[in-house]
Scaffold this motif. Structure first.
Motif: not given
Length: 92
Positions: A22-30, A32-33, A74-80
């Motif tokens: 769900e928050d992939l766009g936000e992770l990229l925009d910020n 963080e990813m 990566f696993e922390s950001m993606t729920g494992g």
């Protein structure tokens, strides 16, 4: 305006493999990813996304530590979700 051509080593996956995150766009925009764009002005669904590793690493032990850290982040950001090491062009 110029074009930057380089390559990136990431621990991650193709963008489409995280389409349900769900928050992939936000992770990229910020920022963080990290991501690598395979060609100039490529759409997000063609990016490789994940955690970037340094372009120069002095030795094997350091390389393994960077991979472990990137995997955990990566696993922390993606729920494992599992990732893999990917080398990709990054054209921006």
């Amino acid at each position: 305006m110029g074009i930057s051509m380089d390559a990136m080593l990431l621990y991650g996956v193709g963008f489409d493999e995280l389409s349900e995150l769900e928050d992939l766009g936000e992770l990229l925009d910020n920022g963080e990813m990290d991501y690598a764009s395979p060609y100039y002005d490529s759409p997000r669904d063609e990016w490789v996304v994940g955690v970037a590793l340094p372009s120069e690493i002095p030795g094997e032990a350091e390389m393994l530590e960077f991979i472990r850290q990137a995997k955990a982040e990566f696993e922390s950001m993606t729920g494992g979700l599992p990732g893999r090491l990917i080398v990709s062009p990054n054209i921006t």
